[in-house]
Design a protein around this motif. Structure first.
Motif, mmCIF file in Angstrom:
data_model
loop_
_atom_site.group_PDB
_atom_site.id
_atom_site.type_symbol
_atom_site.label_atom_id
_atom_site.label_comp_id
_atom_site.label_asym_id
_atom_site.label_seq_id
_atom_site.Cartn_x
_atom_site.Cartn_y
_atom_site.Cartn_z
ATOM 1 N N LYS A 186 -17.191 6.481 -4.699
ATOM 2 C CA LYS A 186 -17.221 6.954 -3.053
ATOM 3 C C LYS A 186 -18.589 7.116 -2.787
ATOM 4 N N SER A 187 -18.716 7.455 -1.649
ATOM 5 C CA SER A 187 -20.108 7.482 -1.084
ATOM 6 C C SER A 187 -20.058 8.794 -0.201
ATOM 7 N N ASP A 188 -21.203 9.567 0.116
ATOM 8 C CA ASP A 188 -21.209 10.683 1.283
ATOM 9 C C ASP A 188 -21.674 10.060 2.544
ATOM 10 N N ARG A 189 -21.896 8.474 2.641
ATOM 11 C CA ARG A 189 -22.449 8.271 3.868
ATOM 12 C C ARG A 189 -21.369 7.236 4.447
ATOM 13 N N VAL A 190 -20.348 6.783 3.697
ATOM 14 C CA VAL A 190 -19.420 5.692 4.299
ATOM 15 C C VAL A 190 -18.078 6.135 3.641
ATOM 16 N N VAL A 191 -17.196 5.706 4.501
ATOM 17 C CA VAL A 191 -15.710 5.789 3.775
ATOM 18 C C VAL A 191 -15.216 4.403 4.303
ATOM 19 N N LEU A 192 -14.560 3.501 3.306
ATOM 20 C CA LEU A 192 -14.042 2.508 3.516
ATOM 21 C C LEU A 192 -12.583 2.381 3.922
ATOM 22 N N ASP A 193 -12.185 2.280 5.198
ATOM 23 C CA ASP A 193 -10.965 2.563 5.683
ATOM 24 C C ASP A 193 -9.932 1.326 5.453
ATOM 25 N N PHE A 194 -9.099 0.997 4.291
ATOM 26 C CA PHE A 194 -8.539 -0.280 3.880
ATOM 27 C C PHE A 194 -7.423 -0.722 4.538
ATOM 28 N N THR A 195 -7.408 -1.772 5.152
ATOM 29 C CA THR A 195 -6.195 -2.466 5.515
ATOM 30 C C THR A 195 -5.757 -3.481 4.734
ATOM 31 N N GLU A 196 -4.282 -3.768 4.239
ATOM 32 C CA GLU A 196 -3.884 -4.529 3.211
ATOM 33 C C GLU A 196 -3.472 -5.619 4.105
ATOM 34 N N ILE A 197 -3.949 -6.713 3.615
ATOM 35 C CA ILE A 197 -3.372 -8.107 4.003
ATOM 36 C C ILE A 197 -3.086 -9.201 2.838
ATOM 37 N N THR A 198 -1.866 -9.506 2.877
ATOM 38 C CA THR A 198 -1.431 -10.713 2.068
ATOM 39 C C THR A 198 -0.652 -11.747 2.588
ATOM 40 N N PRO A 199 -1.126 -12.747 2.352
ATOM 41 C CA PRO A 199 -2.233 -13.364 1.289
ATOM 42 C C PRO A 199 -3.542 -12.917 2.032
ATOM 43 N N ILE A 200 -4.604 -12.711 1.341
ATOM 44 C CA ILE A 200 -5.954 -12.396 1.855
ATOM 45 C C ILE A 200 -6.387 -13.372 2.872
ATOM 46 N N HIS A 201 -5.998 -14.686 2.728
ATOM 47 C CA HIS A 201 -6.875 -15.517 3.633
ATOM 48 C C HIS A 201 -6.355 -15.630 4.948
#
Length: 299
Positions: A26-41
């Motif tokens: 992790k970083s103190d400059r950025v947070v990655l807010d993930f969205t799950e998409i399946t299949p990735i394409h």
């Protein structure tokens, strides 16, 4: 200290992305807010058409087409997925053996003509057997993720909605290219004999495993939050380095401009032969925006 910037992010869950998703990196400059998409394409078209996400995994062919057609994305120098491809071209045993030397004029099915696995299989057929891409009839359903791209004249779109597997069973096609959905069973025969050995030799000769997916950022977020995107890239590069340190066998991830330059030149040339690009892209077009961003030339 200012609060970290949140970036809307889409990455397939893999050994590389897991430490980013579970907070081990992790970083103190950025947070990655993930969205799950399946299949990735399914994330690819929204990214290149509407820049739906700040950071997204993207197929390498789609990324190059997006750059060629000036879509608002920036290709970051991170490869998150590579694999060997020759074994993805299969025939159906009940219809008889199909050998690469017999493919001229034959029908090969693939989900989309622009699918990266299809690009690699065609490139191997050119390199190994001298089969020019237009020598084969390409049967496909899905159009390109990049709307501005039009399939070439030697690509056919059947009126029916049969799946690739059904077309193979029914004899509508002579062979098919599958990705992660490669069918199992003795009836499905690799068209290219000794595919694994040929793939390993290819990787030794060329110095990389065929690239499938890279990471891109929206041009808008690069302009608005360059420091956050740099921090996101740093996390991705750390995750990639950890993946390399713990993995066994040929390296299937890459990071850094130097690592990607040679493979990208090879892929651009293969895409040109297959009419996947409207013109030859320079490395400056492909990597220049990310270099400016990551080396601090953008404000």
């Amino acid at each position: 200290m200012s609060q970290p910037i949140h970036l809307h992010t889409v990455l397939k869950t893999t050994a590389l992305s897991t430490p980013l998703k579970n907070g081990a990196l992790k970083s103190d400059r950025v947070v990655l807010d993930f969205t799950e998409i399946t299949p990735i394409h399914k994330a690819f078209a929204p990214m290149v058409r509407d820049a739906t996400f700040d950071i997204s995994e993207l197929a390498i062919v789609t990324a190059l087409q997006a750059i060629a057609f000036k879509r608002p994305i920036v290709l970051l120098p991170v490869v998150v997925a590579s694999r060997f491809q020759r074994g993805c071209l299969v025939s159906y045993r009940p219809h008889g053996d199909v050998k690469p030397e017999q493919l001229r004029g034959k029908r090969i099915g693939v989900r989309s003509y622009t699918q990266t696995t299809g690009m690699w299989v065609r490139a191997h057929l050119v390199e190994d057997y001298g089969l020019a891409t237009p020598d084969i009839r390409w049967i496909t359903h899905d159009l390109a993720h990049v709307e501005q791209y039009q399939d070439p004249r030697f690509v056919e779109h059947p009126a029916h909605d049969k799946s690739l597997l059904d077309m193979l069973h029914d004899g509508d096609i002579d062979a098919a290219i599958f990705g992660n959905d490669l069918p199992e069973g003795d009836d499905y025969v690799p068209v290219i004999a000794d595919a694994k050995a040929k793939d390993l030799n290819w990787a030794q000769q060329h110095g990389f495993v065929p690239i499938n997916h890279v990471v891109v950022a929206s041009a808008e977020i690069c302009k608005r939050e360059p420091l956050a995107v740099r921090a996101a890239y740093d996390l991705l590069a750390k995750a990639e380095n950890q993946q390399v340190a713990t993995s066994v066998g040929p390296r299937k991830t890459l990071s850094g401009f130097e690592s990607l330059s040679g493979p990208l030149e090879w892929i651009i040339d293969a895409c040109l032969e297959q009419a996947l690009l409207p013109r030859k892209l320079s490395l400056e077009e492909v990597l220049g925006p990310a270099r400016a961003l990551l080396e601090g030339e953008m404000a």
